[in-house]
Design an enzyme around this catalytic site. Structure first.
Site, PDB file in Angstrom:
ATOM      1  N   GLU A  58      -1.698  -2.152  -8.041  1.00  0.00           N
ATOM      2  CA  GLU A  58      -0.555  -1.442  -8.620  1.00  0.00           C
ATOM      3  C   GLU A  58       0.610  -1.529  -7.627  1.00  0.00           C
ATOM      4  O   GLU A  58       0.516  -1.058  -6.495  1.00  0.00           O
ATOM      5  CB  GLU A  58      -0.909   0.034  -8.875  1.00  0.00           C
ATOM      6  CG  GLU A  58       0.218   0.756  -9.587  1.00  0.00           C
ATOM      7  CD  GLU A  58       0.013   2.269  -9.697  1.00  0.00           C
ATOM      8  OE1 GLU A  58       0.649   2.877 -10.556  1.00  0.00           O
ATOM      9  OE2 GLU A  58      -0.767   2.838  -8.904  1.00  0.00           O
TER      10      GLU A  58
ATOM     11  N   ASP B  83      -5.139   1.559  -6.883  1.00  0.00           N
ATOM     12  CA  ASP B  83      -4.150   2.596  -7.168  1.00  0.00           C
ATOM     13  C   ASP B  83      -3.085   2.624  -6.061  1.00  0.00           C
ATOM     14  O   ASP B  83      -3.422   2.549  -4.876  1.00  0.00           O
ATOM     15  CB  ASP B  83      -4.876   3.948  -7.241  1.00  0.00           C
ATOM     16  CG  ASP B  83      -4.008   5.057  -7.789  1.00  0.00           C
ATOM     17  OD1 ASP B  83      -3.513   4.917  -8.914  1.00  0.00           O
ATOM     18  OD2 ASP B  83      -3.824   6.074  -7.077  1.00  0.00           O
TER      19      ASP B  83
HETATM   20  C1  GLC Z   1      -1.137   6.067  -9.932  1.00  0.00           C
HETATM   21  C2  GLC Z   1      -1.843   6.477 -11.211  1.00  0.00           C
HETATM   22  C3  GLC Z   1      -1.347   7.823 -11.639  1.00  0.00           C
HETATM   23  C4  GLC Z   1      -1.663   8.819 -10.562  1.00  0.00           C
HETATM   24  C5  GLC Z   1      -1.162   8.352  -9.204  1.00  0.00           C
HETATM   25  C6  GLC Z   1      -1.850   9.090  -8.100  1.00  0.00           C
HETATM   26  O1  GLC Z   1       0.232   5.889 -10.095  1.00  0.00           O
HETATM   27  O2  GLC Z   1      -1.658   5.491 -12.170  1.00  0.00           O
HETATM   28  O3  GLC Z   1      -1.903   8.240 -12.859  1.00  0.00           O
HETATM   29  O4  GLC Z   1      -1.095  10.061 -10.862  1.00  0.00           O
HETATM   30  O5  GLC Z   1      -1.435   6.994  -8.957  1.00  0.00           O
HETATM   31  O6  GLC Z   1      -3.162   8.671  -7.973  1.00  0.00           O
END
Ligand code: GLC
Length: 536
Positions: free
Chosen positions: A278, A205
């Site tokens: 990500e 994440d």
């Molecule tokens: C990422 C997740 C999202 C979340 C954020 C904080 O972007 O995909 O859903 O709100 O991280 O964890």
């Protein structure tokens, strides 16, 4: 089934994102759960034919950010079932040849996590530096101008100790401090824990946020917003250049630590584990920080570029070529069209683009990642702001998966109301309805996935753009033995494309296949085709 034995499983895999809350409800409380996911593994492995699932968070959480606010990193939230349910899911998935990737959330915890309740209790608590604390600015107020992804300042004042803590998301999501060796140790322990319980990999994440400027230097302010798309997250994003609140060089060091843990487990167990990061959209030259120059970072990005690109041949080609050029040796591309944070593609671009999008995603050089329901061509479900549970309204792209045409869509037991209403058009959008229609979007996805698996040029071949104009995007995918042309007419006019040599239609976006092809390919508007060119 990897056709090219030299490729790793994640290079030939199709990954499917499961949002557990919205996939299938086995317990009958209206909220999806892990047993629900297990009950749909045959669909995933056999009917649809994907190779791996990525499970969004199922850990104990106050659910302020739908599970991305974790209060215990090594347990299962009762809403989603028991720890035993996770074991069953992994066993059953592995029994069907499906890999299980879990969401690893290293940047923040819930404010209810005992680490944070300890940390905030006093200035000299042993876990004080497990989170990012700072004194007010000299004249008072937040320590820097950093903004939260949820809007407003990223700093939260905590009266008990007179300092601010950083929370790059909701106030209930304090940022963990990766500069603390003890915190790193604890979070790598979390990784060990899940790998030990069968996870085949992690989706990291907000990997880009892990390393912040050590002295919290202000971000440069930007007068003109940069982007031209509507993003539910990051309302204030464009007002600054996010140079100091993320992306510091140490990010590679931290990702390399995770990679060592994964490699260690791969070596010990003989099962290769993968890391997918990500990575928000940023200039390509910053990408090497995630992968490292010696293949010692993550294996795959989770790449938002196609989500944010204009839907034009030129912009899409630039996005693909950009990634091809940016990835260092050892790293492998990834493509994504939708996820749980963004409006679904059918809503963003319109239903007419869904089929070409599927063909694009599944024929590029790189690992495609599907979001649940994408294979049905689902649009967002407008539920009205008064029903949003997520302040950013991301609920609308997280509606219950429509399995059947019966009331409730087969999401849970008959008669149980789901946490969000079912799709109103179940008779046409549901899995059951689409399986009966040979030309449905679901059958297109199934055809594309099967074809990709048996076409070496698509799995591992080179990529080359051959046309990106007049509404058409055409590219070649080729190995030394096979050459495949993908031709997508993205425009509102029909098109006729001259083929470099005759070929055979493998599949078109109306699900036709196996037709001999002459030298020209006629493409109705918004349609595409995959042609295997005759050998030279
Ligand atoms: C990422 C997740 C999202 C979340 C954020 C904080 O972007 O995909 O859903 O709100 O991280 O964890």
């Amino acid at each position: 089934m990897a056709v090219n034995a030299a490729q790793e499983w994640w290079q030939t895999a199709v990954i499917y994102e499961v949002y557990p809350r919205s996939f299938a409800d086995a317990s009958g409380d209206g909220i999806g759960d892990l047993a629900g996911v297990t009950s749909k593994l045959d669909y995933l492995a056999n009917t649809l034919g994907v190779d791996a699932i990525w499970l969004c968070p199922f850990y104990p959480s106050p659910q302020v950010d739908f599970g991305y606010d974790v209060s215990d990193f090594t347990a299962v939230d009762p809403v989603f079932g028991t720890f035993g349910d996770f074991g069953t899911l992994v066993r059953e998935a592995h029994g069907r040849g499906l890999r299980v990737i879990i969401d690893y959330i290293p940047n923040h915890s819930s404010d209810q996590h005992p680490w944070f309740t300890g940390s905030r209790s006093s200035l000299d608590h042993p876990k004080r530096d497990w989170y990012v604390w700072a004194d007010p600015a000299p004249g008072g107020g937040p320590p820097s101008n950093w903004t939260s992804e949820m809007g407003g300042s990223a700093w939260q004042f905590d009266a008990a100790t007179g300092q601010y803590y950083l929370r790059s998301f909701h106030p209930e999501q304090p940022d963990l401090n990766w500069r603390s060796a003890a915190l790193r140790q604890a979070m790598l322990g979390v990784l060990e824990f899940w790998l030990g319980h069968g996870a085949d990999g992690i989706r990291i994440d907000v990997a880009h946020m892990l390393a912040k400027h050590p002295e919290f230097a202000d971000n440069p302010v930007r007068e003109q917003p940069l982007r031209n798309f509507t993003d539910r997250q990051h309302p204030d994003f464009d007002r600054q250049e996010h140079l100091n609140d993320r992306l510091q060089p140490e990010v590679h060091e931290y990702l390399a630590m995770m990679r060592r843990v994964l490699d260690d487990w791969s070596a010990r167990s003989g099962r290769k584990r993968v890391a997918m990061a990500e990575v928000e959209v940023m200039p390509w030259d910053r990408w090497s920080r995630f992968f490292g120059r010696r293949d010692d970072g993550v294996h795959l990005p989770f790449n938002f570029r196609l989500i944010e690109a204009d839907w034009s041949p030129q912009a899409l080609a630039a996005s693909v070529e950009g990634q091809e050029a940016a990835l260092p040796l050892g790293a492998w591309p990834n493509y994504v069209l939708q996820n749980h944070d963004r409006a679904r593609l059918a809503t963003r671009l319109g239903l007419r683009h869904v089929r070409n999008a599927a063909m694009l995603l599944l024929t590029l050089r790189g690992t495609p990642t599907l979001y649940y329901g994408e294979e049905l061509g689902l649009a967002d479900l407008p539920v009205g702001q008064e029903r949003w549970l997520d302040p950013l309204g991301r609920d609308e792209s997280r509606a219950p998966m429509p399995w059947t045409s019966e009331p409730g869509g087969g999401f849970g037991p008959l008669g149980v109301s789901s946490w969000l209403p079912p799709y109103p058009d179940l008779a046409t959008v549901s899995v059951a309805a689409q399986l009966r229609d040979p030309g449905s979007v679901l059958n297109l996805y199934r055809g594309l996935i099967t074809m990709r698996r048996s076409t070496p040029a698509l799995l591992g071949g080179r990529y080359e753009t051959v046309k990106a104009e007049d509404g058409c995007l055409c590219y070649l995918r080729s190995t030394d033995e096979q050459e495949v042309l993908v031709a997508l007419n993205l425009g509102a006019e029909s098109a006729s494309i001259e083929l470099p040599r005759p070929g055979r239609l493998l599949l078109d976006t109306s699900c036709h296949r196996r037709q001999a092809q002459r030298k020209r390919l006629d493409l109705p508007r918004y349609s595409g085709a995959i042609i295997e060119l005759d050998p030279n």
